[in-house]
Design a protein around this motif. Structure first.
Motif, PDB file in Angstrom:
ATOM      1  N   VAL A  65       0.884  -1.234   0.092  1.00 11.87           N
ATOM      2  CA  VAL A  65      -0.152  -0.022   0.004  1.00 11.87           C
ATOM      3  C   VAL A  65       0.862   1.207   0.052  1.00 11.87           C
ATOM      4  O   VAL A  65       0.676   2.241  -0.713  1.00 11.87           O
ATOM      5  N   THR A  66       2.062   1.128   0.862  1.00  8.94           N
ATOM      6  CA  THR A  66       2.958   2.305   0.881  1.00  8.94           C
ATOM      7  C   THR A  66       3.361   2.538  -0.662  1.00  8.94           C
ATOM      8  O   THR A  66       3.594   3.956  -0.921  1.00  8.94           O
ATOM      9  N   LEU A  67       3.742   1.472  -1.074  1.00  8.72           N
ATOM     10  CA  LEU A  67       4.484   1.753  -2.734  1.00  8.72           C
ATOM     11  C   LEU A  67       3.509   2.366  -3.606  1.00  8.72           C
ATOM     12  O   LEU A  67       4.049   3.276  -4.162  1.00  8.72           O
ATOM     13  N   LEU A  68       2.226   1.713  -3.685  1.00 12.73           N
ATOM     14  CA  LEU A  68       1.401   2.215  -4.342  1.00 12.73           C
ATOM     15  C   LEU A  68       1.076   3.523  -4.283  1.00 12.73           C
ATOM     16  O   LEU A  68       0.938   4.304  -5.116  1.00 12.73           O
ATOM     17  N   ALA A  69       0.651   3.905  -2.873  1.00 11.57           N
ATOM     18  CA  ALA A  69       0.323   5.270  -2.572  1.00 11.57           C
ATOM     19  C   ALA A  69       1.510   6.270  -3.040  1.00 11.57           C
ATOM     20  O   ALA A  69       1.349   7.475  -3.735  1.00 11.57           O
ATOM     21  N   GLY A  70       2.880   5.955  -2.635  1.00  9.15           N
ATOM     22  CA  GLY A  70       3.843   6.652  -2.934  1.00  9.15           C
ATOM     23  C   GLY A  70       3.789   6.741  -4.456  1.00  9.15           C
ATOM     24  O   GLY A  70       4.150   8.291  -4.966  1.00  9.15           O
ATOM     25  N   CYS A  71       3.625   5.935  -5.430  1.00  6.29           N
ATOM     26  CA  CYS A  71       3.792   6.246  -6.832  1.00  6.29           C
ATOM     27  C   CYS A  71       2.506   7.031  -7.052  1.00  6.29           C
ATOM     28  O   CYS A  71       2.655   7.849  -8.270  1.00  6.29           O
ATOM     29  N   ALA A  72       1.233   6.777  -6.659  1.00  3.30           N
ATOM     30  CA  ALA A  72       0.194   7.825  -6.835  1.00  3.30           C
ATOM     31  C   ALA A  72       0.732   9.038  -6.563  1.00  3.30           C
ATOM     32  O   ALA A  72       0.454  10.267  -7.293  1.00  3.30           O
ATOM     33  N   ILE A  73       1.356   9.232  -5.643  1.00  2.00           N
ATOM     34  CA  ILE A  73       1.610  10.796  -4.895  1.00  2.00           C
ATOM     35  C   ILE A  73       2.671  11.402  -6.235  1.00  2.00           C
ATOM     36  O   ILE A  73       2.524  12.647  -6.614  1.00  2.00           O
ATOM     37  N   VAL A  74       3.559  10.664  -6.621  1.00  2.00           N
ATOM     38  CA  VAL A  74       4.475  10.930  -7.508  1.00  2.00           C
ATOM     39  C   VAL A  74       3.729  11.324  -8.828  1.00  2.00           C
ATOM     40  O   VAL A  74       3.949  12.391  -9.391  1.00  2.00           O
ATOM     41  N   TYR A  75       2.962  10.444  -8.973  1.00  6.04           N
ATOM     42  CA  TYR A  75       2.272  10.818 -10.515  1.00  6.04           C
ATOM     43  C   TYR A  75       1.414  12.072 -10.274  1.00  6.04           C
ATOM     44  O   TYR A  75       1.440  12.719 -11.150  1.00  6.04           O
ATOM     45  N   LEU A  76       0.607  12.067  -9.108  1.00  8.83           N
ATOM     46  CA  LEU A  76      -0.153  13.418  -9.214  1.00  8.83           C
ATOM     47  C   LEU A  76       0.575  14.764  -8.785  1.00  8.83           C
ATOM     48  O   LEU A  76       0.041  15.879  -9.401  1.00  8.83           O
ATOM     49  N   PHE A  77       1.551  14.554  -8.007  1.00 11.28           N
ATOM     50  CA  PHE A  77       2.200  15.696  -7.644  1.00 11.28           C
ATOM     51  C   PHE A  77       3.499  16.147  -8.000  1.00 11.28           C
ATOM     52  O   PHE A  77       4.241  17.278  -7.966  1.00 11.28           O
ATOM     53  N   PHE A  78       4.329  15.117  -8.656  1.00  7.34           N
ATOM     54  CA  PHE A  78       5.752  15.381  -8.974  1.00  7.34           C
ATOM     55  C   PHE A  78       5.779  15.009 -10.479  1.00  7.34           C
ATOM     56  O   PHE A  78       7.161  14.844 -10.750  1.00  7.34           O
ATOM     57  N   GLY A  79       4.744  14.819 -11.131  1.00  7.81           N
ATOM     58  CA  GLY A  79       4.934  14.597 -12.387  1.00  7.81           C
ATOM     59  C   GLY A  79       5.989  15.311 -13.079  1.00  7.81           C
ATOM     60  O   GLY A  79       6.817  14.564 -13.970  1.00  7.81           O
ATOM     61  N   ASP A  80       6.306  16.377 -12.992  1.00  6.79           N
ATOM     62  CA  ASP A  80       7.082  17.325 -13.930  1.00  6.79           C
ATOM     63  C   ASP A  80       8.131  17.558 -13.257  1.00  6.79           C
ATOM     64  O   ASP A  80       9.143  18.197 -13.541  1.00  6.79           O
ATOM     65  N   HIS A  81       8.292  16.944 -11.909  1.00  8.73           N
ATOM     66  CA  HIS A  81       9.485  17.477 -11.183  1.00  8.73           C
ATOM     67  C   HIS A  81      10.927  17.043 -11.623  1.00  8.73           C
ATOM     68  O   HIS A  81      11.835  17.826 -11.576  1.00  8.73           O
ATOM     69  N   THR A  82      10.814  15.659 -12.171  1.00  5.24           N
ATOM     70  CA  THR A  82      12.112  15.243 -12.563  1.00  5.24           C
ATOM     71  C   THR A  82      12.501  16.054 -13.902  1.00  5.24           C
ATOM     72  O   THR A  82      11.783  16.213 -14.646  1.00  5.24           O
ATOM     73  N   PRO A  83      13.735  16.880 -13.972  1.00  7.65           N
ATOM     74  CA  PRO A  83      14.048  17.818 -14.917  1.00  7.65           C
ATOM     75  C   PRO A  83      13.761  17.132 -16.391  1.00  7.65           C
ATOM     76  O   PRO A  83      14.542  15.935 -16.580  1.00  7.65           O
ATOM     77  N   VAL A  84      13.265  17.549 -17.275  1.00  9.10           N
ATOM     78  CA  VAL A  84      12.782  16.842 -18.344  1.00  9.10           C
ATOM     79  C   VAL A  84      14.251  17.258 -19.469  1.00  9.10           C
ATOM     80  O   VAL A  84      14.819  18.027 -19.217  1.00  9.10           O
TER      81      VAL A  84
END
Lengths: 458, 201
Positions: free
Chosen positions: A432-451
């Motif tokens: 659950v932690t891993l899936l929640a973490g992936c969801a958080i990244v998808y929702l809030f950090f999508g563009d955070h990694t420099p493109v």
């Protein structure tokens, strides 16, 4: 590595698993004794270099148990049971939620799961006194404390992780913004399941057998508890000790400095501080709560703690002997698995942590591999929480201490090595932690990694 | 909740993790031509992560025994586990270089005039870093006859790590000189900027 090497590793692994199973069957200090036999066989028969016994964890158990037993001798445990009984009167099962979060918080603040040792006897007594199956709160709290590591700004594993993701513009705050809420959600899901897991004590066959055989006293009704005169004082001293550990964990500047090898000074690590503070708390309880030194050694908590220490000694020594000699092979094999099938990277992180019992080893080997395979840094941070796999095998100090503390027999190390009380909460929590973490990244950090940059004219 | 239901849910959860990881996807451009910017970003990412790993190794070597914080865990890493620490550090260095090779290979080939040459140079450097560290690790197997030889062995290991680090930064500079388009890509890439800062730092 040749096929013969792999066969040898498999045989050594079978020795480890076999002796853990044998130790669990004997129970109590049998676990440590058979672990010692396993170490002997690994060293003499297979020619492995002996690993390191878990000295820090053993010393922490000694110090914490000294303080907890002194508190018990002073009547402090009874006082805590009374207070918690009142607080939980309406909904005693809330303990199954509160205890894991408190354990989690303690690990976050100090950066080490070793602090959780101090809560084990308290959680066990509170659960039993409230007629809650202790396994629910103890196993859940043990797992929750493990997840505190990846959410702690002061944990060693975090120090290993940061240099790997900083290049992708993720700093400590970003990492915590992913791991902290994700693990809070994971722990909630786990507590929800554990809240109803297993039979109630009244229906538990093993507990009823122990009760009938007189191996354990029934929980005393709150009305029948007579408080000793200095009970409150002993609780205050014990909790102040725990609080002091947290404060020193969070504020490095408050810790004494020691000489650093590269020159200059640096703050002392938390581990020896836990030992010093808990021994001091025990001494203060003797002094200010008027407890005899002999009474401490005869307190029930003292006995279970010492058994846990011997059990941990043998089992962890045997496990470390196997791991220290085979870590490279384990990492290489699981690394190849992830390299060939990148979708197994999270499972590989979990298994490396499980088979090396080291969060740092799993972090420093598998996270760079995932990044090299082109998996986004944010997602790798979410998957990093899988290093909680360190408690997959029942060779961790907190697991052994929790199982030994629970005299009802509900918290067990399992009969077939992996079927221990901590397995189900661990599986629920990491998934659950891993899936929640992936969801958080998808929702809030999508563009955070420099493109990649847009090409410009040279 | 009793019986097999929780375990069925846990198994379903593991499958969900695999599906999600597969959906997140990964980059596998080893045999592909990619835009210069993307290539620079990927290569600098791999180099930056590798530098981070080496930094952690060096930090571990420097940390005093009794106060070791890095990697401190109950079972596996006690202060007594310092025996063979230098050797362990080199083993980790080799492991890190293997990962670097994977990252560089996965970066593909930039779609510029000198793209193939550039990709080859970076790949050659990563491979040579790996073999130099491996050689250094193997040299520790030879038993030193005198204390001077023993110290020289350890000093040589340190020099190898330093040389490999320096040659990495140098390779990126050379690749930039080779192809102006790549120079621009390196200049514009945020991960390359980070590597530059660390190297200068």
């Amino acid at each position: 590595m040749s096929t013969t090497d792999w066969i040898l590793i498999a045989l050594q692994g079978a020795v480890v698993i076999g002796f853990i199973a044998l130790g669990v069957r004997f129970g109590g200090i049998g676990l440590g004794l058979w672990g010692g036999v396993g170490t002997l066989i690994l060293v003499f028969l297979f020619g492995l270099d002996p690993g390191e016994p878990p000295i820090s964890a053993m010393l922490i158990i000694v110090a914490v148990i000294a303080a907890a037993a002194a508190m018990q001798a002073a009547g402090g445990i009874d006082y805590m049971v009374l207070i918690a009984g009142k607080a939980l009167r309406a909904r005693p099962k809330m303990l199954n939620f509160v205890a894991p979060y408190v354990s989690y918080l303690l690990t976050i603040l100090t950066g080490t799961g070793n602090t959780f040792f101090s809560l084990i006897p308290v959680i066990n007594e509170l659960a039993y006194a409230n007629k809650i199956r202790p396994e629910r709160a103890l196993a859940g709290s043990t797992v929750a404390s493990t997840f505190g590591i990846t959410a702690s700004p002061v944990a060693a594993a975090m120090a290993t992780m940061l240099p790997l993701v900083e290049i992708y513009n993720y700093d400590i705050v970003d990492v915590m913004l992913i791991t902290l809420p994700a693990s809070i959600i994971g722990i909630f899901a786990m507590a929800l399941v554990m809240n109803n897991y297993g039979k109630d004590l009244d229906d538990d066959v093993e507990y009823q057998r122990r009760l009938a055989a007189g191996e354990i006293e029934p929980p005393a009704p709150a009305g029948e508890i007579t408080l000793l005169p200095y009970a409150k004082r002993s609780v205050a001293i014990f909790l102040t000790g725990v609080l002091a550990i947290c404060v020193f964990g969070v504020f490095e500047a408050l810790r004494p400095t020691v000489a650093a090898e590269g020159g200059g000074v640096e703050p002392m690590s938390v581990t020896p501080l836990i030992q010093m503070i808990m021994l001091t708390a025990a001494a203060l309880i003797l002094l200010l709560a008027h407890v005899g030194a002999g009474d401490v050694a005869s307190a029930p908590i003292f006995k279970s703690g010492m058994i846990a220490m011997i059990a941990l000694f043998g089992i962890a020594w045997m496990a470390d002997t196997f791991i220290a000699n085979n870590e490279d092979a384990i990492v290489t094999a699981l690394g190849s698995l992830a390299e060939n099938w990148p979708f197994t990277i999270a499972i590989a992180i979990f298994l490396v942590a499980a088979l090396t019992t080291s969060q740092s080893a799993a972090t420093r080997t598998m996270i760079p591999l995932g990044l090299a395979l082109g998996i986004g840094a944010g997602y790798m941070i979410a998957m990093w929480t899988a290093v909680a796999g360190v408690i997959f095998l029942p060779a961790n100090g907190t697991q052994i201490a929790a199982a030994e503390a629970d005299k009802t027999g509900t918290t067990t190390l399992g009969k077939r090595v992996i079927d221990h009380s901590f397995q189900l909460p661990l599986q629920i929590c990491w998934i659950v932690t891993l899936l929640a973490g992936c969801a958080i990244v998808y929702l809030f950090f999508g563009d955070h990694t420099p493109v990649p940059p847009v090409p410009t004219t040279p | 909740m009793r019986g097999p239901l929780p375990w069925i849910l846990a198994t379903a959860g593991v499958l969900a993790v695999i599906v999600v990881t597969a959906l997140i996807g990964n980059r596998e451009d080893s045999s592909e031509t990619v835009p210069a910017g993307e290539w620079a970003q990927n290569v600098c990412g791999a180099v930056g992560v590798w530098r981070g790993q080496v930094e952690a190794i060096v930090e571990d070597l420097r940390t005093p025994n009794a106060n070791a914080t890095a990697g401190e865990e109950p079972q596996s890493e006690t202060p007594q586990g310092r025996t063979g620490f230098i050797r362990k550090g080199l083993e980790r260095g080799v492991q890190a270089a293997e990962t670097l090779v994977v990252g560089v290979d996965n970066a593909g080939t930039p779609d510029t005039e000198e793209g193939e040459e550039a990709a080859e140079r970076v790949s050659d450097w990563a491979e040579s870093a790996l073999s130099e560290l491996e050689e250094s690790e193997e040299s520790l197997d030879d038993e030193a006859e005198t204390i001077e030889e023993s110290i020289e062995q350890l000093a040589e290991a340190g020099r190898t790590i330093a040389a490999v680090l320096a040659s990495g930064a140098q390779t990126l500079v050379e690749v930039g000189r080779l192809d102006p388009e790549l120079a621009t890509a390196f200049r514009d890439s945020p991960t390359c900027e980070q590597v530059r800062e660390e190297t200068a730092g």
